[in-house]
Design an enzyme around this catalytic site. Structure first.
Site, PDB file in Angstrom:
ATOM      1  N   PHE A   1       3.287  -4.988   3.516  1.00 47.48           N
ATOM      2  CA  PHE A   1       4.652  -4.901   2.999  1.00 47.48           C
ATOM      3  C   PHE A   1       5.432  -6.191   3.196  1.00 47.48           C
ATOM      4  O   PHE A   1       6.460  -6.403   2.552  1.00 47.48           O
ATOM      5  CB  PHE A   1       5.401  -3.741   3.678  1.00 47.48           C
TER       6      PHE A   1
ATOM      7  N   THR B   1       0.832  -1.198   0.000  1.00 42.14           N
ATOM      8  CA  THR B   1       0.000   0.000   0.000  1.00 42.14           C
ATOM      9  C   THR B   1       0.874   1.259   0.000  1.00 42.14           C
ATOM     10  O   THR B   1       2.046   1.222   0.373  1.00 42.14           O
ATOM     11  CB  THR B   1      -0.923  -0.002   1.226  1.00 42.14           C
TER      12      THR B   1
ATOM     13  N   MET C   1      -0.803   0.323   7.566  1.00 38.79           N
ATOM     14  CA  MET C   1      -1.143  -0.472   6.376  1.00 38.79           C
ATOM     15  C   MET C   1       0.075  -1.235   5.877  1.00 38.79           C
ATOM     16  O   MET C   1      -0.043  -2.387   5.424  1.00 38.79           O
ATOM     17  CB  MET C   1      -1.707   0.430   5.276  1.00 38.79           C
ATOM     18  N   HIS C   2       1.247  -0.616   5.952  1.00 45.76           N
ATOM     19  CA  HIS C   2       2.471  -1.322   5.560  1.00 45.76           C
ATOM     20  C   HIS C   2       2.682  -2.568   6.420  1.00 45.76           C
ATOM     21  O   HIS C   2       3.188  -3.591   5.937  1.00 45.76           O
ATOM     22  CB  HIS C   2       3.674  -0.395   5.682  1.00 45.76           C
ATOM     23  N   GLY C   3       2.286  -2.462   7.695  1.00 49.92           N
ATOM     24  CA  GLY C   3       2.423  -3.615   8.575  1.00 49.92           C
ATOM     25  C   GLY C   3       1.625  -4.813   8.095  1.00 49.92           C
ATOM     26  O   GLY C   3       1.998  -5.965   8.356  1.00 49.92           O
TER      27      GLY C   3
END
Length: 249
Positions: A234, A137, A229-231
């Site tokens: 990604f 994201t 969101m990266h958590g």
């Protein structure tokens, strides 16, 4: 003599130009480019003569986003994109900033340019928020600055599809920025800078503070949400495969 990644110079009284010129890395956010940008904006904020900033790139590159090494470091949870604050340098700059985006703006590089007070694009160049191309994201404040500057419909298309757009295509989509032949972008920015430099510095700073106060207040919360969101996105195995296989293509 080795060329510095970031050149800072006062080109006319009150007008300072930042030129990103890390040709070795094609203006991706290498350590040298990031450190140079942070130092340049710190010097500008400390100088009481300057009234306006032009930031530009070299040849056909404006800014190309994160390096492959940096993306892999985020994947491996070694760093977060907000560990180094590039995204708000223009927003937090005391005086007006003009992004003369004469070249390609890729991913975080395009987002970085959009945080300026004025944006000028080139017809020939590619502009993309290509985060989802790699399966993760968006970051860099993209989810805030794109709808703010471009509107929600185009933002959704840019962020969700991760497609490339030439400047001339964005012009047809009605973006609210000048889109000029590449050779004319910097001249246009200089003419605009001269208009701004005619005004009192205190008045420029005061009005900019008012115009961007909402963005400055809201951005930290947006960054927290993007990191969250990266958590979730990604660290997927597919993301690493895409970074390894698709980077630079």
């Amino acid at each position: 003599m080795t060329q510095v990644p970031v050149d800072l110079r006062e080109i006319e009284p009150g007008i300072v130009q930042i030129t990103m010129q890390d040709k070795e890395h094609k203006n991706t956010f290498s350590d040298g480019l990031m450190e140079g940008l942070i130092r340049a904006f710190a010097a500008i904020n400390a100088n009481d003569r300057y009234k306006v900033v032009i930031i530009t790139g070299y040849d056909s590159y404006f800014a190309s986003g994160g390096t492959q090494e940096a993306l892999l470091a985020i994947y491996e949870s070694k760093v977060n994109f907000n560990d180094t604050n590039l995204y708000s340098l223009a927003l937090d700059c005391r005086i007006p900033v003009i992004s003369a985006m004469q070249g390609h703006g890729i991913g975080g590089g395009f987002v970085f340019g959009l945080f300026a007070d004025f944006v000028v694009l080139s017809k020939e160049s590619i502009y993309t928020t290509n985060f989802m191309k790699y399966g993760f994201t968006p970051g860099m404040g993209a989810t805030y600055v794109l709808p703010w500057k471009l509107g929600i419909a185009l933002t959704q298309e840019l962020l969700l599809t991760a497609n490339n757009f030439r400047g001339v295509e964005l012009e047809k989509r009605g973006i609210p920025f000048p889109v000029l032949p590449r050779a004319e972008v910097l001249d246009y920015a200089l003419q605009l800078a001269r208009q701004l430099a005619e005004k009192p510095r205190v008045s420029l700073i005061t009005l900019k503070d008012h115009l961007v106060s909402g963005a400055r207040e809201q951005l930290p919360g947006i960054i927290e949400k993007e990191v969250a969101m990266h958590g979730k996105t990604f660290h997927l195995a597919e993301v690493k495969d895409r970074i390894m296989g698709l980077f630079g293509k």
